[in-house]
Design an enzyme around this catalytic site. Structure first.
Site, PDB file in Angstrom:
ATOM      1  N   GLY A 137       0.618  -1.203   0.020  1.00 36.82           N
ATOM      2  CA  GLY A 137      -0.063  -0.080   0.001  1.00 36.82           C
ATOM      3  C   GLY A 137       0.778   1.111  -0.038  1.00 36.82           C
ATOM      4  N   CYS A 138       0.504   2.318   0.857  1.00 35.47           N
ATOM      5  CA  CYS A 138       1.224   3.466   0.874  1.00 35.47           C
ATOM      6  C   CYS A 138       2.549   3.454   1.392  1.00 35.47           C
ATOM      7  CB  CYS A 138       0.449   4.511   1.710  1.00 35.47           C
ATOM      8  SG  CYS A 138      -1.184   4.942   0.964  1.00 35.47           S
ATOM      9  N   ALA A 139       2.927   2.362   2.035  1.00 36.69           N
ATOM     10  CA  ALA A 139       4.371   2.045   2.479  1.00 36.69           C
ATOM     11  C   ALA A 139       5.225   1.885   1.525  1.00 36.69           C
ATOM     12  CB  ALA A 139       4.186   1.210   3.753  1.00 36.69           C
ATOM     13  N   ALA A 140       4.612   1.429   0.433  1.00 38.08           N
ATOM     14  CA  ALA A 140       5.426   0.936  -0.704  1.00 38.08           C
ATOM     15  C   ALA A 140       6.551   1.957  -1.228  1.00 38.08           C
ATOM     16  CB  ALA A 140       4.749   0.174  -1.546  1.00 38.08           C
ATOM     17  N   PHE A 333       4.278   4.895   5.226  1.00 37.61           N
ATOM     18  CA  PHE A 333       3.453   4.245   6.446  1.00 37.61           C
ATOM     19  C   PHE A 333       2.352   3.547   5.371  1.00 37.61           C
ATOM     20  CE2 PHE A 333       4.588   8.009   8.590  1.00 37.61           C
ATOM     21  CZ  PHE A 333       5.807   7.609   9.004  1.00 37.61           C
TER      22      PHE A 333
END
Length: 354
Positions: A137-140, A333
């Site tokens: 997700g956004c942590a990628a 995150f």
């Protein structure tokens, strides 16, 4: 030392404003018992505009997961190469100089990955390594930087290309009526970003240390429910408070490196929402202005998932960069709850970072 160079960023041409988002929510969910709460939460995101890959009339339809995923693949192939080329030009490299492509996306699915198509379409070397990351997700975005750093540490002469492609609007689900889903309908936007990590040379952040941290027992706080209709995004009401358990991990990473996380020169942080940035300012004991690049991304583009950290870094470059050897932190995150963190110093193109 591996250097994260200037990112290239592109957002689609179709724009939806905060006012249009609120009006859509009012007109489509007039009888929703929690509509006033949802409207207030959307307004509090601070998102003024978002860019989407299709006109809003098409976005609001749901032709089925198959058709949506076809749009994802077609739009990625149409839009990604120009962004990749700009990133390569900014890093002063050719496709044949790239040793690994790290592709991150959580809003569509392709197999083989878009990496295979890029290698053929843009004449990368056939022995280019491929690292697709689809489920962070956004942590990628932070994970891609860290894996590029790891690769260039293992192969000091190598160069890594990072590509983030997120069409969050293709995950819109008209039947998801929870407050969290309505909030997400006003928060997420579409965007593409690419950046090169050079094993030697380059201007940008010379990466020195990275780490990951998973908050225990939070794997169901941010997740997809995968159904016949596609990806249904689930967001737990506890997510806005995740900086309290994550901030110690940021402090610990800096401490291991002999730095103080509260006393760095620049911060490139994933902007999941304003509460994330406000709390991180509190727990890191840094002024709110420290996250101005992340706030600008959130205001102008919304949450563009894995592409956020690259766009925030692009804004630091646009501001003129930092002083040579300035110390900074980059962090993304996402689901898990996961933090992907890195530390580095600004390198203005000399090899004298201290």
């Amino acid at each position: 030392m591996a250097t994260l160079c200037r990112p290239a960023v592109s957002v689609p041409e179709y724009v939806i404003t905060m006012e249009e988002t609120l009006e859509l929510a009012r007109s489509r969910h007039a009888d929703h018992p929690q509509l006033p709460l949802a409207l207030r939460l959307i307004e509090n995101t601070g998102v003024r505009t978002r860019h989407i890959v299709q006109p809003i009339e098409e976005t609001l339809k749901h032709p089925g997961f198959e058709d949506r995923n076809r749009v994802y693949a077609n739009e990625a192939k149409a839009r990604v190469p120009a962004v990749v080329q700009r990133a390569l030009d900014d890093a002063e490299l050719l496709t044949t100089d790239i040793d690994v492509i790290i592709y991150v996306s959580c809003t569509g699915f392709m197999m083989p990955s878009l990496t295979a198509w890029l290698i053929n379409a843009m004449d990368f070397s056939s022995d280019t390594r491929q690292i697709p990351i689809a489920q962070l997700g956004c942590a990628a975005g932070g994970a891609a930087v860290n894996r590029a750093h790891d690769f260039c540490s293992a192969y000091p002469e190598a160069n890594a290309l990072i590509v983030a492609c997120e069409f969050c609007s293709l995950c819109y689900q008209p039947t998801d009526l929870g407050v969290g889903s309505l909030l997400c309908n006003g928060l997420f936007g579409d965007g593409i970003a690419a950046a090169v990590v050079r094993g030697k040379g380059g201007t940008g952040i010379s990466l020195e240390r990275n780490a990951s941290y998973l908050v225990p027992k939070t794997e169901d706080w941010i997740m997809y429910d995968v159904r016949a209709t596609g990806f249904h995004f689930l967001l737990d009401k506890r997510v806005p408070g995740t900086m309290e358990p994550l901030a110690p991990a940021l402090h610990n990473l800096a401490r291991q490196h002999g730095w103080n996380a509260s006393d760095l020169d620049f911060y490139i942080i994933h902007a999941g929402g304003p509460r994330i940035l406000d709390d991180l300012s509190k727990f890191l004991e840094v002024p709110p202005d420290a996250f101005r690049f992340s706030r600008a991304t959130l205001t102008e583009y919304g949450n563009i998932a894995s592409a956020v950290v690259l766009d925030a870094l692009r804004r630091l470059f646009d501001e003129g960069g930092a002083e040579h050897a300035a110390r900074g932190m980059l962090a993304g995150f996402g689901p898990g709850i996961t933090a992907e963190m890195s530390l580095g110093r600004w390198n203005n193109g000399t090899d004298e970072t201290t």
